[in-house]
Design an enzyme around this catalytic site. Structure first.
Site, PDB file in Angstrom:
ATOM      1  N   GLU A  25     -16.375 -13.241  34.890  1.00  0.00           N
ATOM      2  CA  GLU A  25     -16.788 -12.120  34.041  1.00  0.00           C
ATOM      3  C   GLU A  25     -17.211 -12.637  32.665  1.00  0.00           C
ATOM      4  OE1 GLU A  25     -13.469  -9.393  33.884  1.00  0.00           O
ATOM      5  OE2 GLU A  25     -13.258  -9.402  36.070  1.00  0.00           O
ATOM      6  N   LYS A  46     -17.082 -12.734  28.768  1.00  0.00           N
ATOM      7  CA  LYS A  46     -16.010 -12.395  27.826  1.00  0.00           C
ATOM      8  C   LYS A  46     -16.659 -11.697  26.628  1.00  0.00           C
ATOM      9  CE  LYS A  46     -11.786 -14.172  25.713  1.00  0.00           C
ATOM     10  NZ  LYS A  46     -11.981 -13.547  24.381  1.00  0.00           N
ATOM     11  N   LYS A  63     -14.161 -20.817  26.631  1.00  0.00           N
ATOM     12  CA  LYS A  63     -14.755 -20.404  25.358  1.00  0.00           C
ATOM     13  C   LYS A  63     -15.996 -21.223  25.059  1.00  0.00           C
ATOM     14  CE  LYS A  63     -12.976 -17.719  22.937  1.00  0.00           C
ATOM     15  NZ  LYS A  63     -11.790 -17.672  22.073  1.00  0.00           N
ATOM     16  N   TYR A 107       0.854  -1.202   0.000  1.00  0.00           N
ATOM     17  CA  TYR A 107       0.000   0.000   0.000  1.00  0.00           C
ATOM     18  C   TYR A 107       0.890   1.251   0.000  1.00  0.00           C
ATOM     19  CZ  TYR A 107      -3.395   3.462   1.525  1.00  0.00           C
ATOM     20  OH  TYR A 107      -4.196   4.578   1.605  1.00  0.00           O
ATOM     21  N   ARG A 163      -5.109  -2.713  21.460  1.00  0.00           N
ATOM     22  CA  ARG A 163      -4.184  -3.664  22.060  1.00  0.00           C
ATOM     23  C   ARG A 163      -3.036  -3.945  21.118  1.00  0.00           C
ATOM     24  NH1 ARG A 163      -3.037  -8.824  21.757  1.00  0.00           N
ATOM     25  NH2 ARG A 163      -2.555 -10.027  23.634  1.00  0.00           N
ATOM     26  N   LEU A 197      -4.862 -14.299  26.763  1.00  0.00           N
ATOM     27  CA  LEU A 197      -5.546 -15.151  27.742  1.00  0.00           C
ATOM     28  C   LEU A 197      -5.421 -16.595  27.274  1.00  0.00           C
ATOM     29  CD1 LEU A 197      -9.041 -13.641  28.642  1.00  0.00           C
ATOM     30  CD2 LEU A 197      -7.300 -14.465  30.234  1.00  0.00           C
TER      31      LEU A 197
HETATM   32  C1  LIG Z   1      -6.419  -8.903  32.207  1.00  0.00           C
HETATM   33  C2  LIG Z   1      -6.574 -10.223  31.501  1.00  0.00           C
HETATM   34  C3  LIG Z   1      -5.302 -10.521  30.711  1.00  0.00           C
HETATM   35  C4  LIG Z   1      -6.824 -11.337  32.503  1.00  0.00           C
HETATM   36  C5  LIG Z   1      -7.759 -10.148  30.575  1.00  0.00           C
HETATM   37  N1  LIG Z   1      -7.545 -10.192  29.253  1.00  0.00           N
HETATM   38  C6  LIG Z   1      -8.579 -10.102  28.393  1.00  0.00           C
HETATM   39  N2  LIG Z   1      -8.251 -10.172  27.048  1.00  0.00           N
HETATM   40  C7  LIG Z   1      -6.906 -10.674  26.774  1.00  0.00           C
HETATM   41  C8  LIG Z   1      -6.858 -11.292  25.455  1.00  0.00           C
HETATM   42  N3  LIG Z   1      -7.318 -10.416  24.441  1.00  0.00           N
HETATM   43  C9  LIG Z   1      -6.816 -10.567  23.178  1.00  0.00           C
HETATM   44  N4  LIG Z   1      -7.335  -9.787  22.187  1.00  0.00           N
HETATM   45  C10 LIG Z   1      -6.840  -9.934  20.950  1.00  0.00           C
HETATM   46  C11 LIG Z   1      -5.837 -10.874  20.682  1.00  0.00           C
HETATM   47  C12 LIG Z   1      -5.354 -11.654  21.728  1.00  0.00           C
HETATM   48  N5  LIG Z   1      -5.872 -11.496  22.977  1.00  0.00           N
HETATM   49  C13 LIG Z   1      -8.532  -9.656  24.663  1.00  0.00           C
HETATM   50  C14 LIG Z   1      -8.728  -9.244  26.068  1.00  0.00           C
HETATM   51  C15 LIG Z   1      -9.912  -9.949  28.872  1.00  0.00           C
HETATM   52  C16 LIG Z   1     -11.051  -9.829  28.070  1.00  0.00           C
HETATM   53  C17 LIG Z   1     -12.303  -9.675  28.664  1.00  0.00           C
HETATM   54  C18 LIG Z   1     -13.482  -9.521  27.799  1.00  0.00           C
HETATM   55  N6  LIG Z   1     -13.335  -9.649  26.481  1.00  0.00           N
HETATM   56  O1  LIG Z   1     -14.583  -9.244  28.296  1.00  0.00           O
HETATM   57  C19 LIG Z   1     -12.396  -9.655  30.096  1.00  0.00           C
HETATM   58  N7  LIG Z   1     -13.597  -9.512  30.722  1.00  0.00           N
HETATM   59  N8  LIG Z   1     -11.281  -9.781  30.848  1.00  0.00           N
HETATM   60  C20 LIG Z   1     -10.068  -9.910  30.283  1.00  0.00           C
HETATM   61  N9  LIG Z   1      -8.998 -10.015  31.109  1.00  0.00           N
END
Ligand SMILES: CC(C)(C)c1nc(N2CCN(c3ncccn3)CC2)c2cc(C(N)=O)c(N)nc2n1
Length: 332
Positions: A118, A120, A315, A42, A141, A89
């Site tokens: 929680e 996800k 998951k 690009y 991120r 995660l």
């Molecule tokens: C702080 C930790 C690491 C424990 C953590 N990590 C999360 N994630 C990490 C992986 N993530 C990610 N994203 C893109 C590529 C790879 N990993 C996306 C967020 C969490 C995502 C959610 C949610 N979605 O509701 C949540 N309630 N708690 C989280 N807590």
């Protein structure tokens, strides 16, 4: 051919063949959040168009990507280094595997502890930096260490406070998502306008957040649920569940469906409940996350290369077929 050997007609023809490609690639990259071409390709083609138009200003056209609002189209967003990496995660796909996670964790921890459960949220992880209570930067991120600066875009999201209720200097992380109803309405509009539709709310949120033009982000009804902090220091909370409540006090949006679990039986009933509740939720979820509730324990356990030892995602099987537009409850 080198530009110096071209005449205006040849330059105009080459530029005319470059523009539609560059415009389509840009739309794919920013709207679909599904880049169809490497940045380098690009950037190279874009640079060629800029050089042609600079050598022959008369060939510039209004639809040229070089003429977009705010000067030239930036090949991407400014990069942001996360001082404290945003972790990934680990995930499990069965209650048996979840039990193994718990058994393994308790082998390394002698004192008893609760989990915080929680939902996800199926969105895009983002990080918000505040200095003395004032929002100073928002970033995606990215790969966990380097994200994109989306400050101007997140300023348009209502659920993100520009000023905290206390003058904290803190970096808070969470998920940006598009509610199911907003997703369906957006796709309806795009379909009516003959534009490509988004495959799912997560892509729609990502595409809407990574818009170069914040005015577009503003009309996409994005929302957030915050759930973590880069550094626990500035907070009073000593548990994950109290941290969520403190986020609420500070002015953040948090997901209210979190629950402290005193046993794996509690965790399993939380999972069963939300596996059934999932279709009725106003937003997409792709599982649940359980986290050791005591923050000092989270800190002591730390993370392996990229995933915390103290948290795991359970998951759900991939969502059933996406809701057909006719089936969606229309909110007027
Ligand atoms: C702080 C930790 C690491 C424990 C953590 N990590 C999360 N994630 C990490 C992986 N993530 C990610 N994203 C893109 C590529 C790879 N990993 C996306 C967020 C969490 C995502 C959610 C949610 N979605 O509701 C949540 N309630 N708690 C989280 N807590």
């Amino acid at each position: 051919k080198p530009i110096s050997e071209l005449d205006a007609t040849a330059a105009a023809n080459e530029a005319a063949s470059l523009r539609p490609k560059l415009n389509q690639w840009r739309r794919d990259y920013y709207d679909e959040d599904a880049p169809n071409v490497e940045d380098a390709v690009y950037d190279r083609e874009y640079a060629r168009l800029v050089a042609l138009e600079q050598a022959f200003p008369a060939i510039v056209t209004p639809d040229s990507p070089t003429q977009l609002v705010g000067g030239t189209v930036k090949a991407g967003f400014t990069k942001v280094q996360h001082p404290i990496p945003m972790l990934s995660l680990g995930d499990v796909f069965s209650q048996a595997e979840l039990q193994e996670f718990d058994d393994r964790l308790r082998q390394n921890v002698d004192e008893p502890f609760d989990y915080n459960c929680e939902l996800k949220i199926d969105g895009l992880a983002l990080s918000l930096r505040y200095e003395n209570g004032k929002l100073v930067q928002g970033s995606t991120r990215g790969n966990g260490s380097i994200g994109e600066d989306i400050t101007k875009n997140i300023m348009t999201i209502e659920s993100i406070p520009h000023q905290l209720s206390r003058p904290l200097t803190v970096e808070v992380r969470g998920e940006c998502y598009m509610p199911k109803a907003a997703f369906a309405a957006l796709n309806e509009r795009r379909e009516a306008a003959g534009e490509s539709v988004f495959a799912n709310p997560r892509n729609a949120a990502a595409g809407s957040l990574r818009q170069l033009d914040p005015k577009v982000t503003a009309e996409r009804q994005l929302s957030t649920f915050m759930y973590n902090v880069a550094d626990y220091e500035p907070l009073k909370a000593r548990t994950q569940s109290d941290m969520l409540t403190e986020f609420d006090d500070l002015g953040f949006a948090i997901n209210p469906d979190f629950k402290v679990a005193h046993s794996m039986a509690d965790v399993f009933s939380y999972i069963d409940h939300y596996q059934n509740e999932r279709p009725d939720l106003a937003y997409g979820i792709d599982g649940i996350v359980i986290k050791a509730n005591p923050l000092p324990l989270q800190r002591d356990l730390g993370a392996t290369v990229k995933v915390p030892r103290w948290a795991i995602a359970f998951k759900f099987p991939p969502d059933e077929q996406p809701t057909l537009l006719e089936d969606v409850e229309w909110t007027v």
